[in-house]
Design a protein around this motif. Sequence first.
Motif, mmCIF file in Angstrom:
data_model
loop_
_atom_site.group_PDB
_atom_site.id
_atom_site.type_symbol
_atom_site.label_atom_id
_atom_site.label_comp_id
_atom_site.label_asym_id
_atom_site.label_seq_id
_atom_site.Cartn_x
_atom_site.Cartn_y
_atom_site.Cartn_z
ATOM 1 N N GLN A 89 0.820 -1.187 0.000
ATOM 2 C CA GLN A 89 0.000 0.000 0.000
ATOM 3 C C GLN A 89 0.860 1.245 0.000
ATOM 4 O O GLN A 89 1.930 1.287 0.592
ATOM 5 C CB GLN A 89 -0.895 0.007 1.235
ATOM 6 C CG GLN A 89 -1.816 -1.190 1.352
ATOM 7 C CD GLN A 89 -2.645 -1.122 2.614
ATOM 8 O OE1 GLN A 89 -3.072 -0.049 3.041
ATOM 9 N NE2 GLN A 89 -2.877 -2.268 3.226
ATOM 10 N N LEU A 90 0.349 2.250 -0.678
ATOM 11 C CA LEU A 90 0.945 3.575 -0.621
ATOM 12 C C LEU A 90 0.133 4.429 0.351
ATOM 13 O O LEU A 90 -1.089 4.384 0.342
ATOM 14 C CB LEU A 90 0.924 4.245 -1.993
ATOM 15 C CG LEU A 90 1.819 3.652 -3.085
ATOM 16 C CD1 LEU A 90 1.625 4.422 -4.389
ATOM 17 C CD2 LEU A 90 3.268 3.698 -2.664
ATOM 18 N N TYR A 93 -1.972 -6.535 -9.035
ATOM 19 C CA TYR A 93 -2.522 -5.725 -7.954
ATOM 20 C C TYR A 93 -3.435 -4.634 -8.507
ATOM 21 O O TYR A 93 -3.103 -3.961 -9.483
ATOM 22 C CB TYR A 93 -1.400 -5.072 -7.145
ATOM 23 C CG TYR A 93 -0.708 -6.015 -6.193
ATOM 24 C CD1 TYR A 93 0.212 -6.948 -6.647
ATOM 25 C CD2 TYR A 93 -0.999 -5.972 -4.838
ATOM 26 C CE1 TYR A 93 0.819 -7.820 -5.780
ATOM 27 C CE2 TYR A 93 -0.382 -6.842 -3.955
ATOM 28 C CZ TYR A 93 0.531 -7.758 -4.433
ATOM 29 O OH TYR A 93 1.133 -8.624 -3.559
ATOM 30 N N TYR A 105 -6.226 -1.421 -6.989
ATOM 31 C CA TYR A 105 -6.548 -0.623 -5.802
ATOM 32 C C TYR A 105 -7.705 0.317 -6.113
ATOM 33 O O TYR A 105 -7.860 0.794 -7.232
ATOM 34 C CB TYR A 105 -5.345 0.249 -5.406
ATOM 35 C CG TYR A 105 -4.022 -0.471 -5.310
ATOM 36 C CD1 TYR A 105 -3.274 -0.754 -6.451
ATOM 37 C CD2 TYR A 105 -3.517 -0.864 -4.072
ATOM 38 C CE1 TYR A 105 -2.056 -1.403 -6.370
ATOM 39 C CE2 TYR A 105 -2.301 -1.517 -3.977
ATOM 40 C CZ TYR A 105 -1.567 -1.784 -5.132
ATOM 41 O OH TYR A 105 -0.360 -2.430 -5.037
ATOM 42 N N LEU A 136 -6.844 4.957 0.639
ATOM 43 C CA LEU A 136 -7.090 3.631 0.102
ATOM 44 C C LEU A 136 -8.371 3.040 0.685
ATOM 45 O O LEU A 136 -8.558 3.019 1.909
ATOM 46 C CB LEU A 136 -5.901 2.724 0.420
ATOM 47 C CG LEU A 136 -5.975 1.302 -0.111
ATOM 48 C CD1 LEU A 136 -5.937 1.295 -1.644
ATOM 49 C CD2 LEU A 136 -4.814 0.478 0.443
ATOM 50 N N TYR A 149 -8.043 -3.066 -1.723
ATOM 51 C CA TYR A 149 -7.143 -3.460 -2.776
ATOM 52 C C TYR A 149 -7.255 -4.967 -3.013
ATOM 53 O O TYR A 149 -7.817 -5.702 -2.192
ATOM 54 C CB TYR A 149 -5.694 -3.050 -2.465
ATOM 55 C CG TYR A 149 -5.054 -3.774 -1.311
ATOM 56 C CD1 TYR A 149 -5.293 -3.368 0.001
ATOM 57 C CD2 TYR A 149 -4.192 -4.846 -1.531
ATOM 58 C CE1 TYR A 149 -4.703 -4.016 1.065
ATOM 59 C CE2 TYR A 149 -3.587 -5.493 -0.470
ATOM 60 C CZ TYR A 149 -3.838 -5.073 0.830
ATOM 61 O OH TYR A 149 -3.244 -5.714 1.884
ATOM 62 N N LYS A 202 -8.898 -4.894 3.022
ATOM 63 C CA LYS A 202 -9.382 -3.560 3.331
ATOM 64 C C LYS A 202 -8.241 -2.565 3.386
ATOM 65 O O LYS A 202 -7.119 -2.882 3.764
ATOM 66 C CB LYS A 202 -10.108 -3.572 4.678
ATOM 67 C CG LYS A 202 -11.350 -4.433 4.699
ATOM 68 C CD LYS A 202 -11.988 -4.407 6.078
ATOM 69 C CE LYS A 202 -13.234 -5.275 6.106
ATOM 70 N NZ LYS A 202 -13.884 -5.265 7.449
#
Lengths: 115, 116
Positions: A102-103, B31, B33, B45, B48, B57
């Motif tokens: 994740q970013l 991947y 998102y 976010l 994803y 989550k």
Amino acid sequence: AQSVSQHNHHVILSEAASLELGCNYSYGGTVNLFWYVQYPGQHLQLLLKYFSGDPLVKGIKGFEAEFIKSKFSFNLRKPSVQWSDTAEYFCAVALSGAGSYQLTFGKGTKLSVIP
Amino acid sequence: DAGITQSPRHKVTETGTPVTLRCHQTENHRYMYWYRQDPGHGLRLIHYSYGVKDTDKGEVSDGYSVSRSKTEDFLLTLESATSSQTSVYFCAISETLDRASIYEQYFGPGTRLTVT
């Protein structure tokens, strides 16, 4: 959880002025760092990235950023801005080896360049 | 530009109605998102996916669900839309070719959703 701070919400510069946008992150481990740019009405585009090695990284359109580990900073610079650089700039951090990819983004800095 | 499309690009809906946003990619990236972008908050976010039927989550997942039945499609569903979900939604993709590429995300054009 890590966080990213961009101290300037809106920066207004005249053309040919020098630019520096601040970015600080809160994680003490190994990080991967990014700057994204969003031109008006468009999606985010990758400007530059840092994974390892030379802490001074160069990106597209004359932008560069310097990773200073001791200051937890990754500031974006450009020696001479143009009107076409008017956009919103986002700093982002990813934790290396954390098991997820994740970013975490900062809240963004809006840059307005006056002709 | 990466081959990412989002549909619809704009939508206005009423509170309480279900809404599904679609992200489609032609890059065969593993991947995917979903983010929402709000003034003063940057990108956050939502969910994803790290493969077909594999999702997790993100920071702001409450009120949202996702599904990924094919590599190329990632759906975001608002089961019962609320005004607080008025936002611009961006899809992004990344690949796992090497350690560096997995962190590079490529973004779609966005969907502007208004819940009245």
